[in-house]
Design a protein around this motif. Structure first.
Motif, PDB file in Angstrom:
ATOM      1  N   THR A   9      12.097 -68.183   9.720  1.00  0.00           N
ATOM      2  CA  THR A   9      11.087 -67.861   8.805  1.00  0.00           C
ATOM      3  C   THR A   9      10.340 -68.290   8.746  1.00  0.00           C
ATOM      4  OG1 THR A   9      12.605 -69.109   7.824  1.00  0.00           O
ATOM      5  CG2 THR A   9      14.169 -66.853   8.097  1.00  0.00           C
ATOM      6  N   LEU A  10       9.290 -68.192   7.465  1.00  0.00           N
ATOM      7  CA  LEU A  10       8.075 -69.227   7.387  1.00  0.00           C
ATOM      8  C   LEU A  10       7.608 -69.191   6.158  1.00  0.00           C
ATOM      9  CD1 LEU A  10       6.016 -68.171  10.899  1.00  0.00           C
ATOM     10  CD2 LEU A  10       7.189 -70.419  10.331  1.00  0.00           C
ATOM     11  N   ASN A  11       7.473 -70.103   5.272  1.00  0.00           N
ATOM     12  CA  ASN A  11       7.465 -69.622   3.662  1.00  0.00           C
ATOM     13  C   ASN A  11       5.641 -71.091   3.524  1.00  0.00           C
ATOM     14  OD1 ASN A  11       9.725 -67.998   2.413  1.00  0.00           O
ATOM     15  ND2 ASN A  11      10.581 -69.881   3.566  1.00  0.00           N
ATOM     16  N   TYR A  12       4.741 -70.304   3.067  1.00  0.00           N
ATOM     17  CA  TYR A  12       3.507 -70.685   3.254  1.00  0.00           C
ATOM     18  C   TYR A  12       3.079 -70.530   1.756  1.00  0.00           C
ATOM     19  CZ  TYR A  12      -1.050 -72.753   4.479  1.00  0.00           C
ATOM     20  OH  TYR A  12      -2.216 -73.440   4.602  1.00  0.00           O
ATOM     21  N   SER A  13       2.982 -71.780   0.784  1.00  0.00           N
ATOM     22  CA  SER A  13       2.717 -71.624  -0.401  1.00  0.00           C
ATOM     23  C   SER A  13       1.069 -72.668  -0.257  1.00  0.00           C
ATOM     24  CB  SER A  13       3.335 -71.800  -1.245  1.00  0.00           C
ATOM     25  OG  SER A  13       4.348 -71.167  -1.167  1.00  0.00           O
ATOM     26  N   PHE A  14      -0.170 -72.301  -0.759  1.00  0.00           N
ATOM     27  CA  PHE A  14      -1.277 -72.717  -0.843  1.00  0.00           C
ATOM     28  C   PHE A  14      -2.251 -72.311  -2.236  1.00  0.00           C
ATOM     29  CE2 PHE A  14      -1.720 -69.409   2.489  1.00  0.00           C
ATOM     30  CZ  PHE A  14      -2.652 -69.528   2.013  1.00  0.00           C
ATOM     31  N   SER A  15      -3.337 -73.333  -2.341  1.00  0.00           N
ATOM     32  CA  SER A  15      -4.057 -72.443  -3.389  1.00  0.00           C
ATOM     33  C   SER A  15      -5.409 -73.925  -3.685  1.00  0.00           C
ATOM     34  CB  SER A  15      -3.449 -72.579  -4.820  1.00  0.00           C
ATOM     35  OG  SER A  15      -2.763 -73.647  -5.374  1.00  0.00           O
ATOM     36  N   ASN A  16      -6.024 -73.612  -4.203  1.00  0.00           N
ATOM     37  CA  ASN A  16      -7.147 -74.800  -4.578  1.00  0.00           C
ATOM     38  C   ASN A  16      -6.684 -74.817  -6.292  1.00  0.00           C
ATOM     39  OD1 ASN A  16      -7.666 -72.316  -6.368  1.00  0.00           O
ATOM     40  ND2 ASN A  16     -10.126 -72.320  -5.307  1.00  0.00           N
ATOM     41  N   LYS A  17      -5.291 -74.807  -6.918  1.00  0.00           N
ATOM     42  CA  LYS A  17      -5.810 -75.405  -8.614  1.00  0.00           C
ATOM     43  C   LYS A  17      -4.434 -76.794  -8.149  1.00  0.00           C
ATOM     44  CE  LYS A  17      -4.588 -70.477 -10.058  1.00  0.00           C
ATOM     45  NZ  LYS A  17      -3.651 -70.061 -10.687  1.00  0.00           N
ATOM     46  N   GLY A  18      -4.646 -77.147  -7.372  1.00  0.00           N
ATOM     47  CA  GLY A  18      -3.480 -78.359  -6.802  1.00  0.00           C
ATOM     48  C   GLY A  18      -1.634 -78.123  -6.916  1.00  0.00           C
ATOM     49  N   SER A  19      -1.051 -78.531  -8.006  1.00  0.00           N
ATOM     50  CA  SER A  19      -0.092 -78.195  -7.604  1.00  0.00           C
ATOM     51  C   SER A  19       1.159 -78.631  -8.869  1.00  0.00           C
ATOM     52  CB  SER A  19       0.804 -79.824  -6.943  1.00  0.00           C
ATOM     53  OG  SER A  19       0.489 -80.701  -7.750  1.00  0.00           O
ATOM     54  N   GLY A  20       0.062 -77.315  -9.419  1.00  0.00           N
ATOM     55  CA  GLY A  20       0.439 -77.311 -11.155  1.00  0.00           C
ATOM     56  C   GLY A  20       1.011 -75.643 -11.085  1.00  0.00           C
ATOM     57  N   LYS A  21       1.021 -75.225 -10.291  1.00  0.00           N
ATOM     58  CA  LYS A  21       2.079 -74.071 -10.414  1.00  0.00           C
ATOM     59  C   LYS A  21       3.494 -74.047 -10.903  1.00  0.00           C
ATOM     60  CE  LYS A  21       2.352 -68.932  -7.849  1.00  0.00           C
ATOM     61  NZ  LYS A  21       2.415 -68.461  -7.202  1.00  0.00           N
ATOM     62  N   GLU A  22       3.508 -73.038 -11.710  1.00  0.00           N
ATOM     63  CA  GLU A  22       5.146 -73.017 -12.457  1.00  0.00           C
ATOM     64  C   GLU A  22       6.114 -72.333 -11.477  1.00  0.00           C
ATOM     65  OE1 GLU A  22       5.043 -72.498 -16.868  1.00  0.00           O
ATOM     66  OE2 GLU A  22       3.953 -74.305 -16.841  1.00  0.00           O
ATOM     67  N   LYS A  23       7.338 -73.014 -11.454  1.00  0.00           N
ATOM     68  CA  LYS A  23       8.613 -71.269 -11.099  1.00  0.00           C
ATOM     69  C   LYS A  23       8.495 -70.431 -12.025  1.00  0.00           C
ATOM     70  CE  LYS A  23      10.083 -75.163  -8.035  1.00  0.00           C
ATOM     71  NZ  LYS A  23      11.206 -75.594  -7.272  1.00  0.00           N
ATOM     72  N   ASN A  24       8.979 -69.896 -11.791  1.00  0.00           N
ATOM     73  CA  ASN A  24       9.796 -68.330 -11.539  1.00  0.00           C
ATOM     74  C   ASN A  24      10.926 -68.557 -11.960  1.00  0.00           C
ATOM     75  OD1 ASN A  24      10.219 -66.375 -13.557  1.00  0.00           O
ATOM     76  ND2 ASN A  24       9.114 -64.966 -11.449  1.00  0.00           N
ATOM     77  N   GLU A  25      11.299 -69.429 -13.513  1.00  0.00           N
ATOM     78  CA  GLU A  25      12.934 -70.248 -13.731  1.00  0.00           C
ATOM     79  C   GLU A  25      13.598 -68.677 -14.259  1.00  0.00           C
ATOM     80  OE1 GLU A  25      12.637 -72.719 -16.390  1.00  0.00           O
ATOM     81  OE2 GLU A  25      11.486 -74.197 -14.848  1.00  0.00           O
ATOM     82  N   GLN A  26      13.359 -67.715 -15.019  1.00  0.00           N
ATOM     83  CA  GLN A  26      13.854 -66.761 -15.475  1.00  0.00           C
ATOM     84  C   GLN A  26      14.050 -65.890 -15.036  1.00  0.00           C
ATOM     85  OE1 GLN A  26      14.820 -66.808 -18.918  1.00  0.00           O
ATOM     86  NE2 GLN A  26      16.241 -64.282 -17.824  1.00  0.00           N
ATOM     87  N   SER A  27      13.462 -65.447 -13.595  1.00  0.00           N
ATOM     88  CA  SER A  27      13.659 -64.637 -12.711  1.00  0.00           C
ATOM     89  C   SER A  27      15.133 -65.307 -11.956  1.00  0.00           C
ATOM     90  CB  SER A  27      12.445 -64.423 -11.582  1.00  0.00           C
ATOM     91  OG  SER A  27      12.935 -63.780 -10.254  1.00  0.00           O
ATOM     92  N   GLN A  28      14.848 -66.749 -11.494  1.00  0.00           N
ATOM     93  CA  GLN A  28      15.605 -67.424 -10.715  1.00  0.00           C
ATOM     94  C   GLN A  28      17.379 -67.132 -11.145  1.00  0.00           C
ATOM     95  OE1 GLN A  28      15.119 -71.485  -9.819  1.00  0.00           O
ATOM     96  NE2 GLN A  28      16.753 -71.006  -8.284  1.00  0.00           N
TER      97      GLN A  28
END
Length: 900
Positions: free
Chosen positions: A731-750
């Motif tokens: 399994t591979l999981n890759y998360s990247f962006s040019n926004k920094g580390s401010g992306k919120e998690k989908n807590e309601q979905s979890q």
């Protein structure tokens, strides 16, 4: 009158009542001219108007016939009741004749709770009035608008006239903010501290009140700050274009409280299977500052309906939580048609956390997600593919208490719930009891030093009790569920020690005694009537006791491979942690009984009456197993790209690489083989921990026969390799962006049971789409935006997930799973956002779940579109409405509803 200098460049003028005589008049005039005529700023305090001057003849006569004391005449009341402080940048001019004080350029005036800032301020201290207005700059443009603030009310007009005593004011082109509402009026009349009358007014939540994207226009308003706004004929205007939306009167409640109770206006929709509907209508109860309640409902013309109860509560430094109860009575089509169906589904969610500051010795928490197994698959109010694809619902409510005793002890009560939404099986413990007493070292002296084999001997006491239920979704909380309940208690006393061998080896030994009590057992025997072996439950107390022994030996080995400081990779460090374990459990055959397998009675078998017990069952055969494990980590030292740094940079090559296997000395070579398969697992991270990789494999040393059964023959002796790989995964999981580390998690979905990312799309409540589909980035800089339509640095984020599964249990040697999923979100322009979640299954050769989402920021409005084109969950949703919570009912929502 005296003139006194104060701090902050203010000057204070103090008026005092004086007896009338020529000398005083001359002295006052001289003092005004010489002492205060050129002062930068003034302050007036409690002036009492002097008596009129008398003629010289009257003065002489009064000296001869002075029979009445002047002190018996009461002085007039002062015209101001408090201090007045003021200043200006250019000048502060006093006109004693007209009783005026004029302040020019960046003028400021403070009196009691009134603060006034403006380009020009004129104070008439005889009439107790003040005027403020704008001034022109060098280009002839009017600048320095007045800013009038009294207590918590603030107004920014073009000009204002205010009387200190009557508290009345006349305000032109006033601008004020009340909560989320911005109000602008051509003329405003202030009657007193609590009432304003406005003429030619507009009300909006737009930031730019002079050029709003929308507003409500009305000819007259009664405005009570902090309480209410009552209007006459009110018309909605969008982009300066009047709309036909108008009301004969309007009422806008204002409150200093966080929330107020009120009606939630439903939205209209239609469905091919359920007809027309009114959705998301109800009432919001602001019960207190600590908790609230929202009651919502839907109704469809074919008879379907839904109800929801949502409540949030919190007490600072004590606890916080929320409770959601959802129920839907779904009717598809019409009675008499072949596609007619009816079902009831529900879902209960409860989340509760206790603040550790409330009581550090006890905790209470709850995380509940239970209900109908088909709720997230068939709900007409939720669009959450991640939740609908999830096969498990779980809940836990627990209370833990720690007792400050010697030795320490603790107890916990827990209620758990596990539900398989495919098989609709439900397993519950209601409740489960856990208690323990901390380790006791009986051979440690007063010094408290635990060193050596004897002094490290310790024992502990644990107790566990369960009230266990196993049932189906259709029998949940029905009498049969409680009739099938099992009750049990297990006590455990582990005794262990640890010590060093040859300085570098850590050794340990332990033995455990267990006693298990149950309230139900089983009895097996052949039934002639049914022609088969029948198991029947036996109620009553019963118990069994077991014990075991285990020991372990382990060490840590360090190895470093140096390549030289002049190399890019200077060194690689390898850490190995081998471990050897041995466990022995004797046979408890005394808990096994014989039973007949056929009608002849000659063929018998053995069973234990504790079979399928909630704490397991005693073993019939003894267990004599030795286990091997080896864990590895690899780390590299590389030369830093920054030439100014002298120390090398450390990079983790492998976070873990583990090997595990065991050998059973009691193996008979037939039913039980000696070696167990070798399990390999590992994981690492790349690219600044943005790429997570995990892998695993199972290697079997034994061969298999033609039917796929393991045989007592090594695979290498059967013409194969040393090990036979039966399964593998990556399994591979890759998360990247040019926004920094401010992306919120989908807590309601979890919380619903899905993923906390958006690989399966965003979690959407179809009846409340006021919240954005995209998480705001707190690290975004405004400097990135060049124009309204172009962004030099387009913010984006991407999440990738790849899964590969290999299967070779019976020589099939095939890729059983191979899929790639991707989610991308991007700010197309500063006002447009777009996103897509999709994937591809290389085994099934098809596109997996796909969702497209778009959103437009319309300043005080928001427009959103969500489209899921594939599968049984296909649907689309369009929304446009005002962002403000106060005017959230002004919206238009249109969506399709799948039957599911």
């Amino acid at each position: 009158m005296t003139c006194q200098k104060t701090s902050h460049n203010f000057t204070k003028i103090v008026f005092k009542p004086l007896h009338t005589n020529l000398f005083n008049i001359v002295l006052i005039s001289f003092f005004l001219t010489i002492g205060c005529g050129k002062l930068y700023s003034q302050e007036i305090k409690n002036q009492k108007k002097p008596l009129p001057a008398v003629k010289q003849t009257d003065k002489a006569a009064s000296i001869v016939t002075d029979t009445i004391k002047l002190d018996t005449v009461k002085p007039k009341k002062t015209f101001l009741d408090g201090k007045v402080r003021y200043k200006a940048k250019d000048y502060a001019k006093i006109d004693q004749k007209n009783k005026l004080i004029t302040l020019y350029n960046e003028a400021e005036l403070y009196y009691k709770d009134v603060e006034l800032k403006s380009g020009i301020i004129i104070l008439n201290y005889e009439k107790d009035e003040v005027y403020a207005g704008r001034i022109k700059d060098s280009a002839g443009v009017l600048v320095q608008y007045p800013n009038f603030k009294q207590a918590e009310n603030e107004v920014q007009p073009d000009s204002i006239r205010f009387n200190f005593k009557t508290q009345r004011a006349l305000i032109y082109n006033s601008r004020t903010k009340q909560g989320e509402l911005n109000i602008k009026a051509a003329v405003t009349k202030k009657e007193n501290d609590s009432t304003y009358f406005l003429k030619g007014a507009r009300i909006t939540t737009a930031t730019d009140i002079d050029n709003p994207e929308y507003y409500f226009r009305t000819s007259k308003i009664k405005f009570v700050p902090g309480k209410k706004i009552v209007t006459g004929l009110t018309q909605m205007v969008i982009a300066d274009v009047p709309t036909p939306l108008a009301l004969p009167y309007g009422y806008f409640p204002l409150s200093k409280e966080k929330s107020v109770s009120g009606i939630i206006v439903p939205s209209y929709n239609d469905s091919n299977t359920r007809g027309f509907s009114l959705q998301n209508g109800g009432y919001y109860f602001a019960l207190s500052d600590n908790y609230d309640l929202t009651v919502l409902g839907d109704y469809y013309t074919n008879g379907s309906y839904a109800a929801r109860f949502e409540s949030s509560y919190a007490t600072r430094y004590k606890y916080r939580g929320n409770l959601n109860i959802r129920f839907e009575n779904q009717i598809n089509s019409e009675r008499g048609y072949p596609d007619y169906s009816k079902q009831n589904i529900y879902n209960i969610q409860w989340s509760h956390t206790k603040d550790t500051k409330a009581n550090p010795n006890s905790t209470f928490s709850a995380s509940v997600n239970m209900g109908s197994s088909k709720y997230f698959k068939r709900s007409i109010n939720q669009a959450n593919i991640g939740s609908s694809l999830n096969n498990t619902l779980s809940s836990s409510i627990s209370y833990n208490k720690t007792f400050n005793t010697i030795p320490g002890s603790r107890i916990s009560l827990t209620a758990t719930h596990q539900q398989n939404t495919q098989t609709e099986d439900i397993i519950m413990t209601l409740p489960a009891l856990q208690g323990s007493i901390d380790r006791i070292y009986p051979f440690v002296g007063k010094s408290g030093v635990k060193k050596g084999l004897i002094k490290n001997i310790n024992l502990q006491y644990n107790v566990s009790g369960k009230n266990y239920f196993k049932t189906k979704d259709s029998l949940f909380f029905k009498p049969q569920m409680f009739n099938d309940a099992q009750l049990g208690l297990q006590q455990t006393i582990p005794i262990s020690t640890n010590f060093k061998i040859f300085k570098y080896f850590s050794a340990g030994a332990s033995t455990t005694y267990q006693e298990t009590w149950v309230n139900k057992t089983i009895a097996k025997d052949y039934s002639a009537a049914q022609g088969e072996v029948v198991s029947s439950p036996v109620s009553g107390f019963d118990s069994f006791r077991t014990y075991n022994f285990s020991t372990n030996l382990g060490t840590t080995i360090y190895g470093t491979f140096n390549f030289g400081e002049d190399k890019k990779i200077q060194a690689i460090r390898h850490v190995m942690r081998p471990s050897l374990t041995y466990s022995y459990t004797p046979s408890f055959e005394r808990y096994y009984d014989d039973y007949t397998l056929d009608a002849s009675g000659r063929i018998t078998g053995q069973y234990t009456r504790f079979e399928n017990g909630i704490f397991g069952q005693p073993g019939k055969d003894n267990s004599n197993i030795v286990g091997f494990s080896l864990s590895n980590t690899f780390e590299a030292k590389v030369r830093d790209k920054d030439s100014t740094k002298t120390e090398p940079k450390k990079i983790m090559l492998l976070n873990n690489l583990n090997f595990n296997t065991s050998y059973n000395f009691n193996a008979d070579g037939k039913t039980v083989l000696g070696w167990s398969p070798v399990l390999i697992s590992g994981g690492t991270q790349f690219f600044d921990n943005k790429l997570n990789m995990n892998f695993g494999a199972t290697l079997d040393p034994y061969a298999i026969d033609n039917s796929g059964v393991r045989i007592n023959k090594y695979n290498i002796d059967n013409g194969g390799s040393l090990f036979r790989m039966t399964s593998a995964n990556l399994t591979l999981n890759y998360s990247f962006s040019n926004k920094g580390s401010g992306k919120e998690k989908n807590e309601q979905s979890q919380r619903n049971g899905g993923r906390n990312d958006d690989l399966f799309g965003t979690n959407t409540d179809l009846n409340d789409t006021r919240n954005s589909q995209f998480a705001d980035d707190p690290e975004r800089e405004e400097d990135d935006v060049i124009t309204e339509f172009f962004n030099s640095k387009i913010p984006w984020d991407m999440t990738l997930a790849y899964s590969l599964t290999y299967q070779n249990v019976n020589r099939e040697s095939k890729i059983s799973g191979n899929s790639l999923m991707v989610s991308i979100n991007m700010d197309i322009t500063p006002k447009w956002k777009g996103g897509v979640s999709t994937g591809y299954d290389f085994v099934q050769k098809g596109v997996t779940f796909t969702q497209f989402r778009f959103e437009r920021d319309l300043l005080s409005w928001r427009m959103a579109f969500n489209y899921q084109p594939l599968g049984t969950n296909s649907n689309w949703n369009f929304f446009i409405g005002i962002k403000s919570g106060m005017l959230s009912d002004i919206k238009w929502n249109k969506r399709s509803v799948s039957t599911r």
